[in-house]
Write an enzyme that holds these catalytic residues in place. Sequence first.
Site, PDB file in Angstrom:
ATOM      1  N   THR A  17    -103.651  -1.573  -7.159  1.00 34.29           N
ATOM      2  CA  THR A  17    -102.985  -1.985  -8.399  1.00 34.29           C
ATOM      3  C   THR A  17    -102.046  -0.889  -8.897  1.00 34.29           C
ATOM      4  OG1 THR A  17    -104.842  -3.395  -8.984  1.00 34.29           O
ATOM      5  CG2 THR A  17    -103.429  -2.706 -10.785  1.00 34.29           C
ATOM      6  N   LYS A  33    -100.641 -11.410  -8.810  1.00 34.70           N
ATOM      7  CA  LYS A  33    -102.015 -11.278  -8.303  1.00 34.70           C
ATOM      8  C   LYS A  33    -102.528 -12.695  -8.131  1.00 34.70           C
ATOM      9  CE  LYS A  33    -106.109  -9.007  -7.864  1.00 34.70           C
ATOM     10  NZ  LYS A  33    -106.415  -7.819  -7.064  1.00 34.70           N
ATOM     11  N   GLU A 101    -100.252  -8.589  -4.857  1.00 34.70           N
ATOM     12  CA  GLU A 101    -101.460  -7.783  -4.580  1.00 34.70           C
ATOM     13  C   GLU A 101    -102.620  -8.662  -4.148  1.00 34.70           C
ATOM     14  OE1 GLU A 101    -102.972  -5.263  -7.772  1.00 34.70           O
ATOM     15  OE2 GLU A 101    -104.833  -4.946  -6.644  1.00 34.70           O
TER      16      GLU A 101
HETATM   17  N1  LIG Z   1    -102.959   7.770  -7.981  1.00 39.57           N
HETATM   18  C1  LIG Z   1    -103.977   7.644  -8.819  1.00 39.57           C
HETATM   19  N2  LIG Z   1    -104.254   8.607  -9.731  1.00 39.57           N
HETATM   20  C2  LIG Z   1    -105.293   8.472 -10.593  1.00 39.57           C
HETATM   21  N3  LIG Z   1    -106.120   7.426 -10.623  1.00 39.57           N
HETATM   22  C3  LIG Z   1    -105.915   6.440  -9.733  1.00 39.57           C
HETATM   23  C4  LIG Z   1    -104.844   6.498  -8.793  1.00 39.57           C
HETATM   24  N4  LIG Z   1    -104.889   5.382  -8.027  1.00 39.57           N
HETATM   25  C5  LIG Z   1    -105.942   4.669  -8.468  1.00 39.57           C
HETATM   26  N5  LIG Z   1    -106.552   5.294  -9.501  1.00 39.57           N
HETATM   27  C6  LIG Z   1    -107.729   4.800 -10.248  1.00 39.57           C
HETATM   28  O1  LIG Z   1    -108.697   4.332  -9.323  1.00 39.57           O
HETATM   29  C7  LIG Z   1    -109.273   3.122  -9.783  1.00 39.57           C
HETATM   30  C8  LIG Z   1    -109.058   2.013  -8.764  1.00 39.57           C
HETATM   31  O2  LIG Z   1    -107.666   1.801  -8.638  1.00 39.57           O
HETATM   32  P1  LIG Z   1    -107.050   0.344  -8.530  1.00 39.57           P
HETATM   33  O3  LIG Z   1    -107.528  -0.530  -9.640  1.00 39.57           O
HETATM   34  O4  LIG Z   1    -105.562   0.498  -8.413  1.00 39.57           O
HETATM   35  O5  LIG Z   1    -107.710  -0.142  -7.148  1.00 39.57           O
HETATM   36  P2  LIG Z   1    -107.548  -1.533  -6.401  1.00 39.57           P
HETATM   37  O6  LIG Z   1    -107.483  -1.236  -4.950  1.00 39.57           O
HETATM   38  O7  LIG Z   1    -106.414  -2.292  -6.997  1.00 39.57           O
HETATM   39  O8  LIG Z   1    -108.909  -2.296  -6.743  1.00 39.57           O
HETATM   40  P3  LIG Z   1    -109.242  -3.875  -6.611  1.00 39.57           P
HETATM   41  O9  LIG Z   1    -109.756  -4.062  -5.222  1.00 39.57           O
HETATM   42  O10 LIG Z   1    -110.312  -4.067  -7.671  1.00 39.57           O
HETATM   43  O11 LIG Z   1    -107.995  -4.659  -6.898  1.00 39.57           O
HETATM   44  C9  LIG Z   1    -108.667   2.821 -11.147  1.00 39.57           C
HETATM   45  O12 LIG Z   1    -109.487   3.303 -12.170  1.00 39.57           O
HETATM   46  C10 LIG Z   1    -107.354   3.576 -11.107  1.00 39.57           C
HETATM   47  O13 LIG Z   1    -106.912   3.908 -12.377  1.00 39.57           O
HETATM   48 MG   LIG Z   2    -106.375  -4.161  -7.877  1.00 42.81          MG
END
Ligand SMILES: Nc1ncnc2c1ncn2[C@@H]1O[C@H](COP(=O)(O)OP(=O)(O)OP(=O)(O)O)[C@@H](O)[C@H]1O
Ligand SMILES: [Mg+2]
Length: 211
Positions: A17, A33, A101
């Site tokens: 995300t 999404k 996504e």
């Molecule tokens: N580059 C970054 N720096 C700091 N925090 C991050 C970074 N990337 C992701 N995070 C943190 O890690 C967590 C998971 O990130 P994210 O929600 O983007 O994962 P996702 O792969 O989209 O998950 P899902 O499978 O639930 O869609 C969140 O709390 C996000 O804020």
């Molecule tokens: Mg996500």
Amino acid sequence: MSRAIAVAGTDTGIGKTVFAAGLAALLGAHYWKPIQSGLESETDSQAVARLGGLRGDRILPEAYRLKTPASPHQAAAIDGIRIEVDALEIPDLPGRRLVIEGSGGLMVPLDGRTLYVDVFAKWQIPLVLCARTTLGTINHSLLSVEALRSRGIDLLGVAFIGESNPESERSICEIGHARRLGRLPPLSPLASATLRTAFASSFDPADFAPK
Ligand SMILES: Nc1ncnc2c1ncn2[C@@H]1O[C@H](COP(=O)(O)OP(=O)(O)OP(=O)(O)O)[C@@H](O)[C@H]1O
Ligand SMILES: [Mg+2]
């Protein structure tokens, strides 16, 4: 010419995300999404609007909003909904770029027989694989690359997320014959401005240009 890009991951919670928000901001793209599981906390669409600084009209409504924070097929079953996979089509947005996504990792089931990766294959759009840099990523990433290749999906490349790990990043890209698109470092604070700056110095918009 494909104007949509899929953002998929090697696993759930690896930063898809955050990456999608940065990419949509960089490309001036819309965001979609298709299936959101879990509505109690901030949804991915809301996070992208906040982190990407995207106006509401650039966030397309989800096709499925499932209450339970679980894998789509499980969340749907608990909510008493069936995900109609064959009817899941990319919204028509003439002249617009769209960042789509996925949910979780590539092989999450959407119903009793279809995996998310099969939907990406049906859509025939280029895909960015988001991968973490921590221990275990080589296995997860190479398995994901193999799943994409075996379905003929156009892998744009791998976007790493996390602290630098040149050895793992190189191994994945060399063995997987995949382009390294860049690496988004951990951001503190994670906010629209810091993401925009880090994204611009980590990724090249030319790598995401329509073919
Ligand atoms: N580059 C970054 N720096 C700091 N925090 C991050 C970074 N990337 C992701 N995070 C943190 O890690 C967590 C998971 O990130 P994210 O929600 O983007 O994962 P996702 O792969 O989209 O998950 P899902 O499978 O639930 O869609 C969140 O709390 C996000 O804020
Ligand atoms: Mg996500």
